[in-house]
Design a protein around this motif. Structure first.
Motif, PDB file in Angstrom:
ATOM      1  N   ASP A  31      80.476  -5.360   7.579  1.00  0.00           N
ATOM      2  CA  ASP A  31      79.539  -6.260   8.274  1.00  0.00           C
ATOM      3  C   ASP A  31      79.303  -5.878   9.733  1.00  0.00           C
ATOM      4  N   VAL A  32      79.114  -4.591   9.978  1.00  0.00           N
ATOM      5  CA  VAL A  32      78.788  -4.136  11.330  1.00  0.00           C
ATOM      6  C   VAL A  32      77.398  -4.638  11.716  1.00  0.00           C
ATOM      7  N   GLU A  33      77.276  -5.180  12.932  1.00  0.00           N
ATOM      8  CA  GLU A  33      76.019  -5.785  13.389  1.00  0.00           C
ATOM      9  C   GLU A  33      74.907  -4.765  13.604  1.00  0.00           C
ATOM     10  N   HIS A  34      75.281  -3.561  14.057  1.00  0.00           N
ATOM     11  CA  HIS A  34      74.269  -2.582  14.453  1.00  0.00           C
ATOM     12  C   HIS A  34      74.900  -1.196  14.494  1.00  0.00           C
ATOM     13  N   LEU A  35      74.270  -0.252  13.832  1.00  0.00           N
ATOM     14  CA  LEU A  35      74.665   1.152  13.903  1.00  0.00           C
ATOM     15  C   LEU A  35      73.607   1.915  14.690  1.00  0.00           C
ATOM     16  N   VAL A  36      74.022   2.481  15.813  1.00  0.00           N
ATOM     17  CA  VAL A  36      73.168   3.376  16.592  1.00  0.00           C
ATOM     18  C   VAL A  36      73.707   4.793  16.371  1.00  0.00           C
ATOM     19  N   TYR A  37      72.841   5.732  16.027  1.00  0.00           N
ATOM     20  CA  TYR A  37      73.314   7.082  15.712  1.00  0.00           C
ATOM     21  C   TYR A  37      72.417   8.131  16.368  1.00  0.00           C
ATOM     22  N   ALA A  38      72.995   9.311  16.544  1.00  0.00           N
ATOM     23  CA  ALA A  38      72.296  10.405  17.205  1.00  0.00           C
ATOM     24  C   ALA A  38      71.447  11.183  16.221  1.00  0.00           C
ATOM     25  N   SER A  39      70.151  11.196  16.480  1.00  0.00           N
ATOM     26  CA  SER A  39      69.274  12.151  15.822  1.00  0.00           C
ATOM     27  C   SER A  39      68.932  13.216  16.859  1.00  0.00           C
ATOM     28  N   SER A  40      67.834  13.909  16.701  1.00  0.00           N
ATOM     29  CA  SER A  40      67.548  15.028  17.604  1.00  0.00           C
ATOM     30  C   SER A  40      66.056  15.335  17.636  1.00  0.00           C
ATOM     31  N   SER A  41      65.598  15.823  18.781  1.00  0.00           N
ATOM     32  CA  SER A  41      64.208  16.277  18.883  1.00  0.00           C
ATOM     33  C   SER A  41      63.936  17.451  17.951  1.00  0.00           C
ATOM     34  N   SER A  42      64.990  18.105  17.485  1.00  0.00           N
ATOM     35  CA  SER A  42      64.809  19.261  16.599  1.00  0.00           C
ATOM     36  C   SER A  42      64.186  18.866  15.263  1.00  0.00           C
ATOM     37  N   VAL A  43      64.191  17.567  14.916  1.00  0.00           N
ATOM     38  CA  VAL A  43      63.568  17.166  13.646  1.00  0.00           C
ATOM     39  C   VAL A  43      62.068  17.437  13.664  1.00  0.00           C
ATOM     40  N   TYR A  44      61.460  17.548  14.854  1.00  0.00           N
ATOM     41  CA  TYR A  44      60.025  17.790  14.931  1.00  0.00           C
ATOM     42  C   TYR A  44      59.654  19.217  14.525  1.00  0.00           C
ATOM     43  N   GLY A  45      60.633  20.119  14.520  1.00  0.00           N
ATOM     44  CA  GLY A  45      60.434  21.452  13.981  1.00  0.00           C
ATOM     45  C   GLY A  45      59.206  22.152  14.499  1.00  0.00           C
ATOM     46  N   MET A  46      58.304  22.486  13.588  1.00  0.00           N
ATOM     47  CA  MET A  46      57.124  23.277  13.925  1.00  0.00           C
ATOM     48  C   MET A  46      55.942  22.432  14.401  1.00  0.00           C
ATOM     49  N   ASN A  47      56.170  21.152  14.661  1.00  0.00           N
ATOM     50  CA  ASN A  47      55.082  20.310  15.184  1.00  0.00           C
ATOM     51  C   ASN A  47      54.463  20.940  16.433  1.00  0.00           C
ATOM     52  N   GLU A  48      53.160  20.969  16.484  1.00  0.00           N
ATOM     53  CA  GLU A  48      52.460  21.526  17.641  1.00  0.00           C
ATOM     54  C   GLU A  48      51.782  20.460  18.477  1.00  0.00           C
ATOM     55  N   LYS A  49      51.610  19.267  17.929  1.00  0.00           N
ATOM     56  CA  LYS A  49      50.993  18.169  18.663  1.00  0.00           C
ATOM     57  C   LYS A  49      51.953  17.688  19.751  1.00  0.00           C
ATOM     58  N   MET A  50      51.476  17.570  20.972  1.00  0.00           N
ATOM     59  CA  MET A  50      52.305  17.132  22.091  1.00  0.00           C
ATOM     60  C   MET A  50      51.698  15.880  22.732  1.00  0.00           C
ATOM     61  N   PRO A  51      52.505  14.928  23.209  1.00  0.00           N
ATOM     62  CA  PRO A  51      53.958  14.884  23.062  1.00  0.00           C
ATOM     63  C   PRO A  51      54.363  14.483  21.645  1.00  0.00           C
ATOM     64  N   PHE A  52      55.623  14.738  21.284  1.00  0.00           N
ATOM     65  CA  PHE A  52      56.127  14.349  19.976  1.00  0.00           C
ATOM     66  C   PHE A  52      56.217  12.828  19.888  1.00  0.00           C
ATOM     67  N   SER A  53      55.624  12.265  18.866  1.00  0.00           N
ATOM     68  CA  SER A  53      55.663  10.818  18.657  1.00  0.00           C
ATOM     69  C   SER A  53      56.449  10.493  17.389  1.00  0.00           C
ATOM     70  N   GLU A  54      57.114   9.335  17.390  1.00  0.00           N
ATOM     71  CA  GLU A  54      57.887   8.919  16.222  1.00  0.00           C
ATOM     72  C   GLU A  54      57.015   8.744  14.986  1.00  0.00           C
ATOM     73  N   SER A  55      55.706   8.566  15.192  1.00  0.00           N
ATOM     74  CA  SER A  55      54.797   8.409  14.053  1.00  0.00           C
ATOM     75  C   SER A  55      54.376   9.749  13.454  1.00  0.00           C
ATOM     76  N   ASP A  56      54.736  10.853  14.096  1.00  0.00           N
ATOM     77  CA  ASP A  56      54.399  12.174  13.571  1.00  0.00           C
ATOM     78  C   ASP A  56      55.215  12.470  12.310  1.00  0.00           C
ATOM     79  N   PRO A  57      54.624  13.128  11.319  1.00  0.00           N
ATOM     80  CA  PRO A  57      55.423  13.580  10.180  1.00  0.00           C
ATOM     81  C   PRO A  57      56.438  14.630  10.632  1.00  0.00           C
ATOM     82  N   VAL A  58      57.639  14.574  10.071  1.00  0.00           N
ATOM     83  CA  VAL A  58      58.685  15.535  10.456  1.00  0.00           C
ATOM     84  C   VAL A  58      59.246  16.170   9.181  1.00  0.00           C
ATOM     85  N   ASP A  59      58.477  17.085   8.632  1.00  0.00           N
ATOM     86  CA  ASP A  59      58.819  17.680   7.337  1.00  0.00           C
ATOM     87  C   ASP A  59      59.049  19.182   7.394  1.00  0.00           C
TER      88      ASP A  59
END
Length: 333
Positions: free
Chosen positions: A118-146
């Protein structure tokens, strides 16, 4: 409250644990103290934390399923800040299985611990590296990251998917933070600020990839810590009415946020800041881009600002001077 901070002997983890202790929370920190880089540096970070009466260290590996389960059961944490991981894009090209054990199995053990206690909240580290080959700048959380270009990045994207599943199935509130090139005192020896500072002071040649034309959204450690500490207090809520299908949110108590300086600079400019802080000109070897690297990172942080009313603000010359001063003091040079 009682917090679990994983990776407490690491760069970001040690600062987060220190900040929570200073705010009079009870903090249990875990780390496996592996030798990916100098364990003495990790122990020195821990020594700073051991001065706090409200800090407890447990040496434990994330892949130890029984050990992690027992830790959660015995402590009954209110919140968890999960920062432990096998770091390093380039190292993941050489030792991919280390990332499977730490970043995939490790995330699963933490999620299970949170789910069953029953942990109230888990905050975890992700990374800007998930954006990979994205060329659109700036990187937005709504961008696909595939299209990640390293296994490290793929494990971080996997962590976000795993977190969403637990948020959806079990109602576990989770927040993933996509860090953008964190630097500052006590930083990792495998990162550019440390490598460049060390080499310039010793008058050795530094390797400058992509001929110095890479852009990075360098983010100072104090700004990262403030963002983490603020966001852990803003718990995502389930919202059945949310029709938003973008990757960073949805109906579950889940979100993913960028946390970066929102001001990318060229690698050449970054090196110049180090040269100025040290008072020496670097000997440079210009090289092409390495496998697994991306030409630029740039964080759109509008969602972070909306959530916590905070924007990273540390200017690069100030941050680099702080790092160089720490390096000289720590290594007595």
């Amino acid at each position: 409250m009682k917090f679990l901070v994983t990776g407490a002997a690491g760069f970001i983890g040690s600062f987060v644990a220190k900040s929570l202790c200073e705010s009079e929370h009870t903090v249990v920190g875990i780390d496996n103290l592996n030798d990916y880089y100098d364990p003495k540096l990790k122990q020195s970070r821990l020594n700073r934390l051991n001065e706090f009466h409200n800090f407890t260290f447990v040496k434990l590996d994330l892949a130890d399923r029984l050990g992690i389960a027992e830790l959660f059961t015995s402590h009954q944490f209110d919140r968890v800040i999960h920062l432990a991981a096998q770091a390093g894009v380039r190292y993941s090209l050489e030792n991919p299985l280390a990332y499977v054990d730490s970043n995939l199995v490790g995330m699963a053990t933490i999620l299970e611990g949170c789910r069953h206690n029953d942990v109230e909240h888990l905050v975890y580290a992700s990374s800007s590296s998930v954006y990979g080959m994205n060329e659109k700048m700036p990187f937005s959380e709504s961008d696909p990251v595939d299209h990640q270009v390293s296994l490290y990045a793929a494990t971080k994207k996997s962590n976000e998917l795993m977190a969403h599943t637990y948020s959806h199935l079990y109602g576990l509130p989770t927040t993933g933070l996509r860090f953008f090139t964190v630097y500052g005192p006590w930083g990792r020896p495998d990162m550019a600020p440390f490598l460049f500072t060390d080499a310039i002071i010793k008058e050795e040649v530094i390797k400058v990839f992509n001929h110095g034309k890479m852009m990075r959204d360098f983010t100072y450690i104090d700004d990262i810590v403030e963002g983490i500490v603020r966001i852990q207090d803003v718990i995502p809520q389930k919202d059945e009415s949310n029709k938003n299908s973008e990757p960073s949110s949805g109906r579950a108590p889940y979100r993913v946020l960028n946390i970066g300086n929102n001001e990318p600079i060229e690698l050449k400019t970054f090196i110049q800041a180090i040269e100025t802080a040290i008072g020496k000109v670097a000997k440079k070897q210009y090289l092409p881009m390495q496998d697994g690297d991306v030409p630029a990172t740039y964080a759109d942080i509008a969602k972070l600002q909306n959530a916590i009313g905070f924007k990273p603000k540390t200017e690069i010359n100030f941050g680099i001077q702080k790092f160089v001063d720490w390096y000289r003091n720590y290594y007595s040079v």
